[in-house]
Design a protein around this motif. Structure first.
Motif, PDB file in Angstrom:
ATOM      1  N   LYS A   1       0.817  -1.213   0.000  1.00  0.00           N
ATOM      2  CA  LYS A   1       0.000   0.000   0.000  1.00  0.00           C
ATOM      3  C   LYS A   1       0.848   1.259   0.000  1.00  0.00           C
ATOM      4  CE  LYS A   1      -3.754   2.207   2.608  1.00  0.00           C
ATOM      5  NZ  LYS A   1      -4.647   2.093   3.800  1.00  0.00           N
ATOM      6  N   HIS A   2       2.005   1.223   0.678  1.00  0.00           N
ATOM      7  CA  HIS A   2       2.865   2.403   0.799  1.00  0.00           C
ATOM      8  C   HIS A   2       4.169   2.148   0.040  1.00  0.00           C
ATOM      9  CE1 HIS A   2       0.133   3.929   3.840  1.00  0.00           C
ATOM     10  NE2 HIS A   2       0.220   2.762   4.462  1.00  0.00           N
ATOM     11  N   GLN A   3       4.359   2.841  -1.055  1.00  0.00           N
ATOM     12  CA  GLN A   3       5.542   2.620  -1.884  1.00  0.00           C
ATOM     13  C   GLN A   3       6.830   2.943  -1.135  1.00  0.00           C
ATOM     14  OE1 GLN A   3       5.336   1.205  -5.017  1.00  0.00           O
ATOM     15  NE2 GLN A   3       7.541   0.960  -4.735  1.00  0.00           N
ATOM     16  N   VAL A   4       6.800   3.995  -0.289  1.00  0.00           N
ATOM     17  CA  VAL A   4       8.003   4.359   0.460  1.00  0.00           C
ATOM     18  C   VAL A   4       8.391   3.252   1.428  1.00  0.00           C
ATOM     19  CG1 VAL A   4       6.745   5.593   2.298  1.00  0.00           C
ATOM     20  CG2 VAL A   4       9.125   6.175   1.814  1.00  0.00           C
ATOM     21  N   LEU A   5       7.402   2.571   1.989  1.00  0.00           N
ATOM     22  CA  LEU A   5       7.674   1.449   2.885  1.00  0.00           C
ATOM     23  C   LEU A   5       8.287   0.288   2.111  1.00  0.00           C
ATOM     24  CD1 LEU A   5       7.445  -0.064   5.589  1.00  0.00           C
ATOM     25  CD2 LEU A   5       5.078  -0.642   4.969  1.00  0.00           C
ATOM     26  N   LYS A   6       7.731  -0.012   0.945  1.00  0.00           N
ATOM     27  CA  LYS A   6       8.263  -1.102   0.124  1.00  0.00           C
ATOM     28  C   LYS A   6       9.705  -0.809  -0.291  1.00  0.00           C
ATOM     29  CE  LYS A   6       7.253  -3.979  -3.909  1.00  0.00           C
ATOM     30  NZ  LYS A   6       6.264  -4.315  -4.960  1.00  0.00           N
ATOM     31  N   ASN A   7       9.955   0.415  -0.760  1.00  0.00           N
ATOM     32  CA  ASN A   7      11.314   0.776  -1.189  1.00  0.00           C
ATOM     33  C   ASN A   7      12.300   0.690  -0.029  1.00  0.00           C
ATOM     34  OD1 ASN A   7      10.269   1.234  -3.700  1.00  0.00           O
ATOM     35  ND2 ASN A   7      10.412   3.469  -3.601  1.00  0.00           N
TER      36      ASN A   7
ATOM     37  N   GLU B   1      30.287   4.835   9.290  1.00  0.00           N
ATOM     38  CA  GLU B   1      30.227   3.738   8.346  1.00  0.00           C
ATOM     39  C   GLU B   1      30.464   4.232   6.920  1.00  0.00           C
ATOM     40  OE1 GLU B   1      29.981   0.623   9.279  1.00  0.00           O
ATOM     41  OE2 GLU B   1      29.683   1.142  11.395  1.00  0.00           O
ATOM     42  N   TYR B   2      31.165   3.399   6.134  1.00  0.00           N
ATOM     43  CA  TYR B   2      31.395   3.642   4.714  1.00  0.00           C
ATOM     44  C   TYR B   2      30.964   2.371   3.989  1.00  0.00           C
ATOM     45  CZ  TYR B   2      34.432   7.281   6.644  1.00  0.00           C
ATOM     46  OH  TYR B   2      34.929   8.351   7.350  1.00  0.00           O
ATOM     47  N   GLN B   3      29.824   2.402   3.316  1.00  0.00           N
ATOM     48  CA  GLN B   3      29.266   1.170   2.771  1.00  0.00           C
ATOM     49  C   GLN B   3      28.868   1.330   1.309  1.00  0.00           C
ATOM     50  OE1 GLN B   3      26.299  -0.634   5.244  1.00  0.00           O
ATOM     51  NE2 GLN B   3      25.490  -1.922   3.623  1.00  0.00           N
ATOM     52  N   TYR B   4      29.461   0.494   0.461  1.00  0.00           N
ATOM     53  CA  TYR B   4      29.057   0.458  -0.943  1.00  0.00           C
ATOM     54  C   TYR B   4      27.712  -0.240  -1.061  1.00  0.00           C
ATOM     55  CZ  TYR B   4      33.521   2.167  -2.667  1.00  0.00           C
ATOM     56  OH  TYR B   4      34.610   2.958  -2.942  1.00  0.00           O
ATOM     57  N   ILE B   5      26.893   0.193  -2.020  1.00  0.00           N
ATOM     58  CA  ILE B   5      25.596  -0.433  -2.237  1.00  0.00           C
ATOM     59  C   ILE B   5      25.494  -0.856  -3.699  1.00  0.00           C
ATOM     60  CG2 ILE B   5      24.476   0.859  -0.390  1.00  0.00           C
ATOM     61  CD1 ILE B   5      23.255   2.697  -2.502  1.00  0.00           C
ATOM     62  N   SER B   6      24.661  -1.849  -3.965  1.00  0.00           N
ATOM     63  CA  SER B   6      24.496  -2.366  -5.321  1.00  0.00           C
ATOM     64  C   SER B   6      23.738  -1.357  -6.185  1.00  0.00           C
ATOM     65  CB  SER B   6      23.738  -3.691  -5.290  1.00  0.00           C
ATOM     66  OG  SER B   6      22.396  -3.476  -4.865  1.00  0.00           O
ATOM     67  N   ASN B   7      23.809  -1.564  -7.503  1.00  0.00           N
ATOM     68  CA  ASN B   7      23.084  -0.686  -8.422  1.00  0.00           C
ATOM     69  C   ASN B   7      21.579  -0.751  -8.173  1.00  0.00           C
ATOM     70  OD1 ASN B   7      25.447   0.139  -9.699  1.00  0.00           O
ATOM     71  ND2 ASN B   7      25.379  -1.530 -11.190  1.00  0.00           N
ATOM     72  N   GLN B   8      21.085  -1.964  -7.862  1.00  0.00           N
ATOM     73  CA  GLN B   8      19.648  -2.101  -7.612  1.00  0.00           C
ATOM     74  C   GLN B   8      19.238  -1.361  -6.345  1.00  0.00           C
ATOM     75  OE1 GLN B   8      17.997  -6.128  -7.066  1.00  0.00           O
ATOM     76  NE2 GLN B   8      16.302  -5.471  -8.372  1.00  0.00           N
ATOM     77  N   ALA B   9      20.080  -1.434  -5.310  1.00  0.00           N
ATOM     78  CA  ALA B   9      19.798  -0.700  -4.080  1.00  0.00           C
ATOM     79  C   ALA B   9      19.769   0.800  -4.357  1.00  0.00           C
ATOM     80  CB  ALA B   9      20.836  -1.030  -3.019  1.00  0.00           C
TER      81      ALA B   9
ATOM     82  N   GLN C   1      18.938   2.206  -7.187  1.00  0.00           N
ATOM     83  CA  GLN C   1      17.735   2.511  -7.946  1.00  0.00           C
ATOM     84  C   GLN C   1      16.521   2.699  -7.032  1.00  0.00           C
ATOM     85  OE1 GLN C   1      17.361  -0.635 -10.815  1.00  0.00           O
ATOM     86  NE2 GLN C   1      19.225  -0.037 -11.919  1.00  0.00           N
ATOM     87  N   LEU C   2      16.527   1.990  -5.904  1.00  0.00           N
ATOM     88  CA  LEU C   2      15.419   2.114  -4.958  1.00  0.00           C
ATOM     89  C   LEU C   2      15.360   3.503  -4.309  1.00  0.00           C
ATOM     90  CD1 LEU C   2      15.625  -1.372  -3.207  1.00  0.00           C
ATOM     91  CD2 LEU C   2      13.671  -0.500  -4.515  1.00  0.00           C
ATOM     92  N   LEU C   3      16.462   4.235  -4.348  1.00  0.00           N
ATOM     93  CA  LEU C   3      16.503   5.575  -3.746  1.00  0.00           C
ATOM     94  C   LEU C   3      15.874   6.629  -4.647  1.00  0.00           C
ATOM     95  CD1 LEU C   3      20.130   5.580  -2.247  1.00  0.00           C
ATOM     96  CD2 LEU C   3      18.001   4.775  -1.212  1.00  0.00           C
ATOM     97  N   GLY C   4      15.812   6.362  -5.957  1.00  0.00           N
ATOM     98  CA  GLY C   4      15.224   7.320  -6.891  1.00  0.00           C
ATOM     99  C   GLY C   4      16.188   8.441  -7.262  1.00  0.00           C
ATOM    100  N   LYS C   5      15.648   9.494  -7.825  1.00  0.00           N
ATOM    101  CA  LYS C   5      16.459  10.621  -8.276  1.00  0.00           C
ATOM    102  C   LYS C   5      16.939  11.455  -7.090  1.00  0.00           C
ATOM    103  CE  LYS C   5      14.145  11.078 -12.763  1.00  0.00           C
ATOM    104  NZ  LYS C   5      13.392  11.983 -13.657  1.00  0.00           N
ATOM    105  N   ARG C   6      18.141  11.999  -7.246  1.00  0.00           N
ATOM    106  CA  ARG C   6      18.724  12.823  -6.191  1.00  0.00           C
ATOM    107  C   ARG C   6      17.879  14.060  -5.935  1.00  0.00           C
ATOM    108  NH1 ARG C   6      23.715  11.368  -4.409  1.00  0.00           N
ATOM    109  NH2 ARG C   6      23.658  13.209  -3.092  1.00  0.00           N
ATOM    110  N   LYS C   7      17.840  14.438  -4.673  1.00  0.00           N
ATOM    111  CA  LYS C   7      17.155  15.669  -4.273  1.00  0.00           C
ATOM    112  C   LYS C   7      18.144  16.526  -3.484  1.00  0.00           C
ATOM    113  CE  LYS C   7      12.580  13.524  -4.190  1.00  0.00           C
ATOM    114  NZ  LYS C   7      13.028  12.199  -4.653  1.00  0.00           N
TER     115      LYS C   7
END
Length: 380
Positions: A220-226, A269-277, A279-285
């Protein structure tokens, strides 16, 4: 140790008064003498050149206060050196002291809620009694352990879990240990009674197939799913995801990574994330804005996770924190070593991560029996 009152000239035209604790000198590895000093700044100030009667009077009063503090510090040192107990400390109520210790851990520790919950049980155990430090003995400590084990109840009126007993008793002991260090007790009661063994909690997680089903199912909540899927792919806690800002997301040539401070441990912390991860963040703001704007913690979102699971055909009791467990288990199942997993999760001790290795071992044992039995004649 020498304890002296000293002053430091300030640009404001005043002296700042402080106490110097001189602990002697030692020789370092290079053969040089090193003096050991500590300082306590009193936030008391003297006019360097008092020009009026009021300034002179203020200097006299300030100096008197500073000398009184100096006398107290010397007396405190003598009491510790010669084993003289401060009788006034006997009268302090234990609950008052516990509350003070709890508040000191509000910013520096990540388990303030556990300290608060433990306090509720200590208050129930003490009841209407006025327990001061002169009343604390081994029997009092044993009594609280028995209370947790037999009488204590949750808000739902059920017995405490083994890990709750372990956690609350440890907070109780931590306060007693601090009280001993602060000179409120002559004996460290934290070591006099054996504590509870820590129970091995069930860490619910999703398999790769279940995670794919969650990805395909409606939430129901896209932000929760992402946010949930992002946690599954990165292992970040809800508290760190909830406060994540675009300033902490770095898009670099070799990929994206997060540079953030853990809320629970305050570790950088310094943590690399995958390309798919990513993509879940969306466009920069804007840099200071939240990445997962609108994400909330509460019964409504927790219930939606369960409904989302049901739509995906999953009957496990999944919470947001299960996403972190999912990440750890999947990393191990796909070949990551336990040291790397420990670093990704931000664990301070590798033993915290070893529970996930046990889960993977269990899955291997289950896999050994997945092949249907064959009809065979066993001949030797």
């Amino acid at each position: 140790m020498k304890i002296k009152l000293k002053k430091k000239r300030l640009a404001s035209g005043k002296y700042s008064l402080y106490i110097e604790y001189y602990k002697g000198k030692a020789t370092d590895v290079d053969g040089k003498q090193v003096h050991s000093r500590e300082f306590e700044y009193l936030k008391e100030y003297l006019f360097i050149n008092p020009s009026t009667a009021s300034e002179k009077k203020e200097n006299e009063e300030t100096l008197l206060r500073a000398e009184q503090i100096l006398s107290i510090r010397r007396a405190e040192y003598a009491q510790g050196k010669y084993g003289i107990k401060d009788k006034s400390k006997d009268k302090l109520l234990f609950l008052t002291y516990y509350d003070k210790v709890k508040e000191e851990r509000y910013e520096s520790k990540g388990n303030y809620d556990n300290w608060d919950a433990a306090q509720n049980h200590i208050e129930d155990y003490i009841g209407k009694r006025k327990i001061s430090f002169e009343d604390i003995d081994e029997e009092f400590v044993i009594g609280f352990k028995k209370y947790l084990n037999k009488k204590a109840r949750t808000k739902s009126n059920t017995e405490l879990s083994q890990n709750s007993k372990y956690s609350y008793y440890n907070k109780f002991k931590a306060a007693l240990r601090q009280a001993f260090d602060d000179g409120y007790t002559r004996r460290n009661f934290a070591t006099s009674v054996k504590g509870f063994a820590q129970g091995e909690s069930t860490r619910e997680y999703l398999t790769q197939e279940e995670l794919q089903a969650m990805a395909n199912a409606y939430c129901k909540h896209q932000v929760l799913k992402n946010a949930f899927m992002f946690s599954c792919l990165t292992g970040l806690r809800w508290s760190d995801i909830n406060k994540l800002t675009w300033l902490e997301v770095r898009d670099e040539e070799e990929g994206s990574r997060l540079i953030f401070k853990q809320k629970k441990t305050s570790g950088q912390e310094y943590q690399y994330i995958s390309n798919q991860a990513r993509q879940l963040l969306g466009k920069r703001k804007k840099e200071g804005s939240l990445v997962f704007k609108g994400l909330k913690y509460g019964a409504h979102f927790n219930a939606e996770i369960l409904r989302w699971c049901m739509r995906a055909g999953i009957t496990k009791h999944i919470t947001f924190h299960s996403a972190r467990h999912t990440h750890a288990v999947l990393l191990l199942e796909y070949g990551a070593d336990i040291y790397t997993v420990s670093k990704v999760l931000g664990h301070k001790e590798i033993k915290t991560t070893q529970i996930y290795a046990k889960i993977v071992d269990k899955k291997k044992k289950e896999a050994a029996n997945l092949i249907p039995e064959l009809e065979m004649n066993y001949e030797f």
